[in-house]
Design a protein around this motif. Sequence first.
Motif, PDB file in Angstrom:
ATOM      1  N   LEU A 232       0.695   6.962 -11.550  1.00 18.36           N
ATOM      2  CA  LEU A 232       1.370   5.712 -11.218  1.00 18.36           C
ATOM      3  C   LEU A 232       1.120   4.604 -12.227  1.00 18.36           C
ATOM      4  O   LEU A 232       1.923   3.674 -12.350  1.00 18.36           O
ATOM      5  CB  LEU A 232       0.935   5.228  -9.831  1.00 18.36           C
ATOM      6  CG  LEU A 232       1.216   6.167  -8.654  1.00 18.36           C
ATOM      7  CD1 LEU A 232       0.920   5.446  -7.350  1.00 18.36           C
ATOM      8  CD2 LEU A 232       2.643   6.679  -8.677  1.00 18.36           C
ATOM      9  N   VAL A 233       0.017   4.681 -12.945  1.00 11.85           N
ATOM     10  CA  VAL A 233      -0.369   3.595 -13.850  1.00 11.85           C
ATOM     11  C   VAL A 233       0.533   3.469 -15.082  1.00 11.85           C
ATOM     12  O   VAL A 233       0.636   2.377 -15.644  1.00 11.85           O
ATOM     13  CB  VAL A 233      -1.856   3.763 -14.248  1.00 11.85           C
ATOM     14  CG1 VAL A 233      -2.279   2.750 -15.298  1.00 11.85           C
ATOM     15  CG2 VAL A 233      -2.742   3.622 -13.013  1.00 11.85           C
ATOM     16  N   PRO A 234       1.236   4.530 -15.549  1.00 18.23           N
ATOM     17  CA  PRO A 234       2.055   4.371 -16.754  1.00 18.23           C
ATOM     18  C   PRO A 234       3.044   3.212 -16.729  1.00 18.23           C
ATOM     19  O   PRO A 234       3.308   2.600 -17.766  1.00 18.23           O
ATOM     20  CB  PRO A 234       2.782   5.716 -16.854  1.00 18.23           C
ATOM     21  CG  PRO A 234       1.808   6.690 -16.288  1.00 18.23           C
ATOM     22  CD  PRO A 234       1.165   5.956 -15.146  1.00 18.23           C
ATOM     23  N   TYR A 235       3.588   2.883 -15.568  1.00 18.76           N
ATOM     24  CA  TYR A 235       4.517   1.748 -15.517  1.00 18.76           C
ATOM     25  C   TYR A 235       3.820   0.460 -15.942  1.00 18.76           C
ATOM     26  O   TYR A 235       4.348  -0.311 -16.750  1.00 18.76           O
ATOM     27  CB  TYR A 235       5.097   1.602 -14.107  1.00 18.76           C
ATOM     28  CG  TYR A 235       6.042   0.433 -13.982  1.00 18.76           C
ATOM     29  CD1 TYR A 235       7.390   0.576 -14.320  1.00 18.76           C
ATOM     30  CD2 TYR A 235       5.598  -0.818 -13.563  1.00 18.76           C
ATOM     31  CE1 TYR A 235       8.259  -0.501 -14.230  1.00 18.76           C
ATOM     32  CE2 TYR A 235       6.461  -1.899 -13.481  1.00 18.76           C
ATOM     33  CZ  TYR A 235       7.792  -1.731 -13.809  1.00 18.76           C
ATOM     34  OH  TYR A 235       8.653  -2.807 -13.730  1.00 18.76           O
TER      35      TYR A 235
ATOM     36  N   CYS B  75      11.414  -4.802  -7.525  1.00 14.04           N
ATOM     37  CA  CYS B  75      11.668  -4.095  -8.788  1.00 14.04           C
ATOM     38  C   CYS B  75      11.168  -2.656  -8.717  1.00 14.04           C
ATOM     39  O   CYS B  75      10.065  -2.411  -8.208  1.00 14.04           O
ATOM     40  CB  CYS B  75      10.971  -4.804  -9.952  1.00 14.04           C
ATOM     41  SG  CYS B  75      11.569  -6.473 -10.293  1.00 14.04           S
ATOM     42  N   ALA B  76      11.939  -1.732  -9.237  1.00 20.11           N
ATOM     43  CA  ALA B  76      11.460  -0.349  -9.341  1.00 20.11           C
ATOM     44  C   ALA B  76      10.189  -0.338 -10.182  1.00 20.11           C
ATOM     45  O   ALA B  76      10.124  -0.971 -11.235  1.00 20.11           O
ATOM     46  CB  ALA B  76      12.525   0.533  -9.987  1.00 20.11           C
ATOM     47  N   ASN B  77       9.162   0.363  -9.709  1.00 21.10           N
ATOM     48  CA  ASN B  77       7.859   0.303 -10.364  1.00 21.10           C
ATOM     49  C   ASN B  77       7.230   1.677 -10.597  1.00 21.10           C
ATOM     50  O   ASN B  77       6.011   1.794 -10.721  1.00 21.10           O
ATOM     51  CB  ASN B  77       6.901  -0.585  -9.558  1.00 21.10           C
ATOM     52  CG  ASN B  77       6.775  -0.174  -8.105  1.00 21.10           C
ATOM     53  OD1 ASN B  77       7.407   0.786  -7.665  1.00 21.10           O
ATOM     54  ND2 ASN B  77       5.977  -0.904  -7.343  1.00 21.10           N
ATOM     55  N   ASN B  78       8.073   2.709 -10.660  1.00 15.96           N
ATOM     56  CA  ASN B  78       7.566   4.008 -11.104  1.00 15.96           C
ATOM     57  C   ASN B  78       8.101   4.281 -12.502  1.00 15.96           C
ATOM     58  O   ASN B  78       8.980   3.576 -12.999  1.00 15.96           O
ATOM     59  CB  ASN B  78       7.973   5.129 -10.144  1.00 15.96           C
ATOM     60  CG  ASN B  78       9.479   5.330 -10.089  1.00 15.96           C
ATOM     61  OD1 ASN B  78      10.256   4.403 -10.305  1.00 15.96           O
ATOM     62  ND2 ASN B  78       9.906   6.551  -9.762  1.00 15.96           N
TER      63      ASN B  78
ATOM     64  N   SER C 162       0.845  -1.199   0.000  1.00 14.34           N
ATOM     65  CA  SER C 162       0.000   0.000   0.000  1.00 14.34           C
ATOM     66  C   SER C 162       0.881   1.249   0.000  1.00 14.34           C
ATOM     67  O   SER C 162       2.106   1.162  -0.012  1.00 14.34           O
ATOM     68  CB  SER C 162      -0.912   0.009   1.231  1.00 14.34           C
ATOM     69  OG  SER C 162      -0.122   0.082   2.429  1.00 14.34           O
ATOM     70  N   ASP C 163       0.244   2.413   0.019  1.00 11.90           N
ATOM     71  CA  ASP C 163       0.937   3.693   0.170  1.00 11.90           C
ATOM     72  C   ASP C 163       2.027   3.855  -0.885  1.00 11.90           C
ATOM     73  O   ASP C 163       3.179   4.159  -0.575  1.00 11.90           O
ATOM     74  CB  ASP C 163       1.521   3.778   1.586  1.00 11.90           C
ATOM     75  CG  ASP C 163       1.535   5.211   2.121  1.00 11.90           C
ATOM     76  OD1 ASP C 163       0.889   6.076   1.491  1.00 11.90           O
ATOM     77  OD2 ASP C 163       2.167   5.454   3.146  1.00 11.90           O
ATOM     78  N   PHE C 164       1.656   3.709  -2.140  1.00  8.92           N
ATOM     79  CA  PHE C 164       2.615   3.710  -3.235  1.00  8.92           C
ATOM     80  C   PHE C 164       3.213   5.091  -3.523  1.00  8.92           C
ATOM     81  O   PHE C 164       4.388   5.205  -3.865  1.00  8.92           O
ATOM     82  CB  PHE C 164       1.941   3.200  -4.518  1.00  8.92           C
ATOM     83  CG  PHE C 164       1.578   1.732  -4.483  1.00  8.92           C
ATOM     84  CD1 PHE C 164       2.454   0.789  -4.985  1.00  8.92           C
ATOM     85  CD2 PHE C 164       0.376   1.313  -3.958  1.00  8.92           C
ATOM     86  CE1 PHE C 164       2.130  -0.557  -4.961  1.00  8.92           C
ATOM     87  CE2 PHE C 164       0.039  -0.031  -3.932  1.00  8.92           C
ATOM     88  CZ  PHE C 164       0.921  -0.974  -4.435  1.00  8.92           C
ATOM     89  N   ARG C 165       2.418   6.133  -3.424  1.00  8.42           N
ATOM     90  CA  ARG C 165       2.833   7.434  -3.962  1.00  8.42           C
ATOM     91  C   ARG C 165       4.008   8.060  -3.217  1.00  8.42           C
ATOM     92  O   ARG C 165       4.811   8.797  -3.805  1.00  8.42           O
ATOM     93  CB  ARG C 165       1.646   8.402  -3.958  1.00  8.42           C
ATOM     94  CG  ARG C 165       0.495   7.955  -4.837  1.00  8.42           C
ATOM     95  CD  ARG C 165      -0.596   9.012  -4.950  1.00  8.42           C
ATOM     96  NE  ARG C 165      -1.740   8.491  -5.679  1.00  8.42           N
ATOM     97  CZ  ARG C 165      -1.852   8.466  -7.007  1.00  8.42           C
ATOM     98  NH1 ARG C 165      -0.874   8.942  -7.753  1.00  8.42           N
ATOM     99  NH2 ARG C 165      -2.931   7.975  -7.579  1.00  8.42           N
ATOM    100  N   VAL C 166       4.128   7.798  -1.933  1.00 11.53           N
ATOM    101  CA  VAL C 166       5.079   8.552  -1.114  1.00 11.53           C
ATOM    102  C   VAL C 166       6.529   8.312  -1.523  1.00 11.53           C
ATOM    103  O   VAL C 166       7.356   9.219  -1.455  1.00 11.53           O
ATOM    104  CB  VAL C 166       4.882   8.245   0.385  1.00 11.53           C
ATOM    105  CG1 VAL C 166       3.550   8.785   0.870  1.00 11.53           C
ATOM    106  CG2 VAL C 166       4.972   6.745   0.659  1.00 11.53           C
TER     107      VAL C 166
ATOM    108  N   VAL D  56      11.310   1.620  -5.771  1.00  9.36           N
ATOM    109  CA  VAL D  56      10.311   0.591  -5.458  1.00  9.36           C
ATOM    110  C   VAL D  56       9.223   1.253  -4.619  1.00  9.36           C
ATOM    111  O   VAL D  56       9.451   1.603  -3.452  1.00  9.36           O
ATOM    112  CB  VAL D  56      10.942  -0.591  -4.693  1.00  9.36           C
ATOM    113  CG1 VAL D  56       9.873  -1.638  -4.375  1.00  9.36           C
ATOM    114  CG2 VAL D  56      12.062  -1.214  -5.505  1.00  9.36           C
ATOM    115  N   MET D  57       8.073   1.454  -5.202  1.00  9.22           N
ATOM    116  CA  MET D  57       6.965   2.105  -4.501  1.00  9.22           C
ATOM    117  C   MET D  57       6.142   1.057  -3.744  1.00  9.22           C
ATOM    118  O   MET D  57       5.918  -0.034  -4.244  1.00  9.22           O
ATOM    119  CB  MET D  57       6.058   2.843  -5.485  1.00  9.22           C
ATOM    120  CG  MET D  57       6.749   3.920  -6.291  1.00  9.22           C
ATOM    121  SD  MET D  57       5.557   4.865  -7.307  1.00  9.22           S
ATOM    122  CE  MET D  57       4.890   3.555  -8.346  1.00  9.22           C
ATOM    123  N   GLY D  58       5.674   1.432  -2.572  1.00  8.51           N
ATOM    124  CA  GLY D  58       4.779   0.579  -1.813  1.00  8.51           C
ATOM    125  C   GLY D  58       5.374   0.135  -0.500  1.00  8.51           C
ATOM    126  O   GLY D  58       6.548  -0.265  -0.418  1.00  8.51           O
TER     127      GLY D  58
END
Length: 394
Positions: free
Chosen positions: A166-169, A373-376, A150-154, A388-390
């Motif tokens: 965030l969805v472009p990845y 994995c980096a996901n942005n 959770s809390d991906f954006r921060v 790595v978001m989340g």
Amino acid sequence: MKRALFHDDASPRLAIGLMSGTSADGIDAALVEISGCSTDTRVRLLSFLTLPFSDAARARILRVAAGDFGGTEELCLLNFYLGELSADACEAVCAQAGVAPDKVSFVGSHGQTVFHAPDAREYLGRPVRGTLQTGEASVIAERLGCPVVSDFRVRDMAAGGLGAPLVPYTEYLLYRDAQRTVGLQNIGGIGNITVLPRGCSLNDVFAFDTGPGNMVMDALAARLTEGKARFDDGGRLAAQGTVNAGLLAWMMQDPYLSAPPPKTTGREVYGAAYVDALCAHARTLGVSLRDTLSTATRFTAECIREGVERFCPQRPERLIVGGGGSMNPVLLAHIADCLPGCQVLTNEQLGLDSSAKEAVAFAVLANEALYGCANNAPGATGAAHGVVMGKISL
């Protein structure tokens, strides 16, 4: 240091993605089968549903999201309340699919954004940016008995990004095309576009929020029906009115439209205060509320045109429209009119589910996080590098 919960196990797993957008209609839950990671990711939608918010819950969320209501008690209780509803949505989508919740390997939960401040503001003597999503992940983990991301954006914001989009990845993983430039236009409360140049790498992907999606239309539909409708179902109300050129010209002066990417926006810009100002100006022009709704519908399409013409060095040959706005044929006709020569179609025309797209995306983003994995997509968010978001709740 790169650490992962998944390593070389490429066997399919069951996962749930959860999304609640700026329209605050409810919690979308997508049950998927997923395997692999990065460009080897394979995902199949098994079941999807939306757990709608009650009118009272939606009103409370929107009051908190306005930024001038609530304190620590309010935020605390709302956070856990939405955590319970998120777990309810997980159990409901499992029941719909005939899958036992204990078979789910992990959950990716976006949560409900209650405030997003991508531009720095002075706070206690220093510039501060921030974002806040609610829907306590520990509650979901306890109810489902599996890891929750959770809390991906921060994390993207900590790396200098806007925390959006965030969805472009995930769109890069699932929609890239070696033969043509593809645009993906999501129309939730806010509109956002991702452009995948033909044969692109992740570094070639760019994206930004185009402006309001359904948010302004939803508010006007509620006013027009005296609260009986949350949105303009099928564009029927807009179809009964006329686009007013003078009011549209005033709306097109919006400074957000000319601001260069990376950029993001939300309810803090296009919420109740914006709708109040729009309606006030419409009255000075003698424009009815119904015609104001018709004009706002055209405005959403014009925002997309403006974004494509101003900021897309490679014009999309195909624009795939998703989100709730893809269910509005009046809006789709406006978009096609604004983008001559571009094939405009919906996910459904490709055999996919527009409503489930963002919820599926958070299952994919969670999968990447669990692999370490980096996901942005830094080209979309403006982050200095991939991260790595989340946050992971075990």
